[in-house]
Design a protein around this motif. Structure first.
Motif, PDB file in Angstrom:
ATOM      1  N   VAL A  87       8.916  -6.348   8.804  1.00  0.00           N
ATOM      2  CA  VAL A  87       7.531  -6.769   8.943  1.00  0.00           C
ATOM      3  C   VAL A  87       7.055  -7.105   7.531  1.00  0.00           C
ATOM      4  N   ALA A  88       6.734  -8.365   7.290  1.00  0.00           N
ATOM      5  CA  ALA A  88       6.399  -8.812   5.939  1.00  0.00           C
ATOM      6  C   ALA A  88       4.903  -8.678   5.691  1.00  0.00           C
ATOM      7  N   HIS A  89       4.564  -8.150   4.528  1.00  0.00           N
ATOM      8  CA  HIS A  89       3.169  -8.006   4.113  1.00  0.00           C
ATOM      9  C   HIS A  89       3.041  -8.436   2.662  1.00  0.00           C
ATOM     10  N   ASP A  90       1.858  -8.912   2.311  1.00  0.00           N
ATOM     11  CA  ASP A  90       1.553  -9.135   0.904  1.00  0.00           C
ATOM     12  C   ASP A  90       1.186  -7.807   0.264  1.00  0.00           C
ATOM     13  N   TRP A  91       1.358  -7.737  -1.048  1.00  0.00           N
ATOM     14  CA  TRP A  91       0.989  -6.518  -1.780  1.00  0.00           C
ATOM     15  C   TRP A  91      -0.499  -6.234  -1.572  1.00  0.00           C
ATOM     16  N   GLY A  92      -0.824  -4.969  -1.350  1.00  0.00           N
ATOM     17  CA  GLY A  92      -2.219  -4.559  -1.224  1.00  0.00           C
ATOM     18  C   GLY A  92      -2.784  -4.593   0.172  1.00  0.00           C
ATOM     19  N   GLU A  93      -2.029  -5.079   1.155  1.00  0.00           N
ATOM     20  CA  GLU A  93      -2.544  -5.131   2.520  1.00  0.00           C
ATOM     21  C   GLU A  93      -2.666  -3.720   3.087  1.00  0.00           C
ATOM     22  N   SER A  94      -3.850  -3.399   3.571  1.00  0.00           N
ATOM     23  CA  SER A  94      -4.101  -2.057   4.097  1.00  0.00           C
ATOM     24  C   SER A  94      -3.169  -1.727   5.256  1.00  0.00           C
ATOM     25  N   ARG A  95      -2.917  -2.705   6.122  1.00  0.00           N
ATOM     26  CA  ARG A  95      -2.063  -2.458   7.282  1.00  0.00           C
ATOM     27  C   ARG A  95      -0.645  -2.054   6.847  1.00  0.00           C
ATOM     28  N   ALA A  96      -0.167  -2.642   5.751  1.00  0.00           N
ATOM     29  CA  ALA A  96       1.176  -2.313   5.267  1.00  0.00           C
ATOM     30  C   ALA A  96       1.250  -0.856   4.845  1.00  0.00           C
ATOM     31  N   TYR A  97       0.246  -0.379   4.116  1.00  0.00           N
ATOM     32  CA  TYR A  97       0.256   1.010   3.666  1.00  0.00           C
ATOM     33  C   TYR A  97       0.111   1.974   4.834  1.00  0.00           C
ATOM     34  N   GLU A  98      -0.727   1.615   5.803  1.00  0.00           N
ATOM     35  CA  GLU A  98      -0.867   2.474   6.983  1.00  0.00           C
ATOM     36  C   GLU A  98       0.465   2.599   7.717  1.00  0.00           C
ATOM     37  N   ASN A  99       1.144   1.471   7.916  1.00  0.00           N
ATOM     38  CA  ASN A  99       2.444   1.507   8.592  1.00  0.00           C
ATOM     39  C   ASN A  99       3.445   2.355   7.821  1.00  0.00           C
ATOM     40  N   LEU A 100       3.450   2.215   6.519  1.00  0.00           N
ATOM     41  CA  LEU A 100       4.398   2.947   5.682  1.00  0.00           C
ATOM     42  C   LEU A 100       4.149   4.449   5.754  1.00  0.00           C
ATOM     43  N   MET A 101       2.886   4.860   5.659  1.00  0.00           N
ATOM     44  CA  MET A 101       2.585   6.298   5.647  1.00  0.00           C
ATOM     45  C   MET A 101       2.730   6.924   7.029  1.00  0.00           C
ATOM     46  N   GLN A 102       2.598   6.115   8.076  1.00  0.00           N
ATOM     47  CA  GLN A 102       2.773   6.647   9.430  1.00  0.00           C
ATOM     48  C   GLN A 102       4.240   6.704   9.832  1.00  0.00           C
ATOM     49  N   SER A 103       5.104   6.019   9.085  1.00  0.00           N
ATOM     50  CA  SER A 103       6.546   6.000   9.382  1.00  0.00           C
ATOM     51  C   SER A 103       7.311   6.398   8.130  1.00  0.00           C
ATOM     52  N   PRO A 104       7.347   7.697   7.806  1.00  0.00           N
ATOM     53  CA  PRO A 104       7.921   8.140   6.522  1.00  0.00           C
ATOM     54  C   PRO A 104       9.407   7.826   6.377  1.00  0.00           C
ATOM     55  N   LYS A 105      10.097   7.558   7.475  1.00  0.00           N
ATOM     56  CA  LYS A 105      11.535   7.263   7.369  1.00  0.00           C
ATOM     57  C   LYS A 105      11.812   5.763   7.272  1.00  0.00           C
ATOM     58  N   SER A 106      10.760   4.971   7.151  1.00  0.00           N
ATOM     59  CA  SER A 106      10.966   3.539   6.988  1.00  0.00           C
ATOM     60  C   SER A 106      11.303   3.230   5.536  1.00  0.00           C
ATOM     61  N   LEU A 107      11.896   2.074   5.321  1.00  0.00           N
ATOM     62  CA  LEU A 107      12.302   1.646   3.989  1.00  0.00           C
ATOM     63  C   LEU A 107      11.495   0.423   3.593  1.00  0.00           C
ATOM     64  N   THR A 108      10.939   0.433   2.406  1.00  0.00           N
ATOM     65  CA  THR A 108      10.199  -0.719   1.897  1.00  0.00           C
ATOM     66  C   THR A 108      11.103  -1.537   0.984  1.00  0.00           C
ATOM     67  N   LEU A 109      11.206  -2.824   1.277  1.00  0.00           N
ATOM     68  CA  LEU A 109      11.923  -3.750   0.406  1.00  0.00           C
ATOM     69  C   LEU A 109      10.870  -4.518  -0.374  1.00  0.00           C
ATOM     70  N   LEU A 110      10.804  -4.270  -1.665  1.00  0.00           N
ATOM     71  CA  LEU A 110       9.789  -4.880  -2.526  1.00  0.00           C
ATOM     72  C   LEU A 110      10.407  -6.101  -3.192  1.00  0.00           C
ATOM     73  N   ASP A 111       9.932  -7.273  -2.805  1.00  0.00           N
ATOM     74  CA  ASP A 111      10.535  -8.538  -3.225  1.00  0.00           C
ATOM     75  C   ASP A 111       9.743  -9.127  -4.390  1.00  0.00           C
ATOM     76  N   PHE A 112      10.394  -9.257  -5.546  1.00  0.00           N
ATOM     77  CA  PHE A 112       9.716  -9.764  -6.734  1.00  0.00           C
ATOM     78  C   PHE A 112      10.138 -11.194  -7.033  1.00  0.00           C
ATOM     79  N   PRO A 113       9.174 -12.099  -7.195  1.00  0.00           N
ATOM     80  CA  PRO A 113       9.512 -13.475  -7.580  1.00  0.00           C
ATOM     81  C   PRO A 113       9.900 -13.560  -9.056  1.00  0.00           C
ATOM     82  N   LEU A 114      10.338 -14.736  -9.447  1.00  0.00           N
ATOM     83  CA  LEU A 114      10.890 -14.921 -10.783  1.00  0.00           C
ATOM     84  C   LEU A 114       9.866 -14.760 -11.905  1.00  0.00           C
ATOM     85  N   ASN A 115       8.593 -14.990 -11.618  1.00  0.00           N
ATOM     86  CA  ASN A 115       7.619 -15.021 -12.708  1.00  0.00           C
ATOM     87  C   ASN A 115       6.982 -13.666 -12.999  1.00  0.00           C
TER      88      ASN A 115
END
Length: 200
Positions: A10-38
């Protein structure tokens, strides 16, 4: 990830409240943090450091970046963009297996507030973040976490969110305590001291 038959993220932009809620409600989930070149390495370290306080983070970084400081910042793993699909898939599967079987500490919330969370999502997420991690949050960490991908939340906006949350917490015997001064203030969620009768 689809090519490797991995479960679609499930893709989210940085800072999206829904992303943090999903992450904290599912402690066994894995976050893939994708950094662009710049993005500079210092920013990658900072974002990994704050996000890893909420759950396991794997960082996907441009080729040529040193992975050691990012691992030291709290990343579970660091993957390079120039890796083969097979290599990236194998590492992500291994990270997912680890996250699914690892035991995580329970959130530090001192009482169950889920039935009376603030209605406004940004306030709710701020409360969940404070409940989730027992260590104090520096104002720089919260500003970075709650801001956008391009701009941290301003300090006045952060203070306003803290102040709006205080009355809600007060009804539950909690308070957001501050420490430090000037440009580095730490916020902690504490039980409000109860008054005791004095002995004459």
């Amino acid at each position: 990830m689809r090519k490797a038959h991995l479960l679609g993220p499930v893709a989210h932009d940085w800072g999206e409240s829904r992303a943090y809620e999903n992450l904290m409600q599912s402690p066994k989930s894995l976050t893939l943090l994708d950094f662009p070149l710049n993005r500079p390495p210092s920013e990658i370290r900072g974002r990994v450091r704050v996000l890893s306080r909420l759950g396991p983070v794997t960082a996907l970084i441009p080729a040529g970046y040193d992975p050691v400081p990012i691992l030291n910042a709290g990343a579970l793993d660091v993957l390079r963009r120039d890796g083969t699909v097979e290599e990236l898939a194998a590492k992500l599967k291994a990270n997912q297996r680890w996250a699914a079987t690892a035991s995580f500490p329970a959130p530090s919330g001192q009482r169950d507030l889920t039935a009376s969370m603030p209605k406004h999502r940004t306030q709710r997420v701020l409360l969940q973040v404070l409940l989730h991690s027992p260590a104090p949050w520096c104002c720089h960490e919260l500003s970075l976490l709650l801001g956008s991908g391009n701009q941290p939340l301003s300090r006045p906006a952060l203070r306003a969110r803290i102040e709006r949350l205080q009355p809600h917490l007060s009804r539950h015997g909690l308070v957001i305590a501050t420490s430090g001064r000037w440009q580095r203030i730490a916020y902690s969620l504490l039980s409000r001291p109860t008054s005791r009768p004095s002995v004459q």
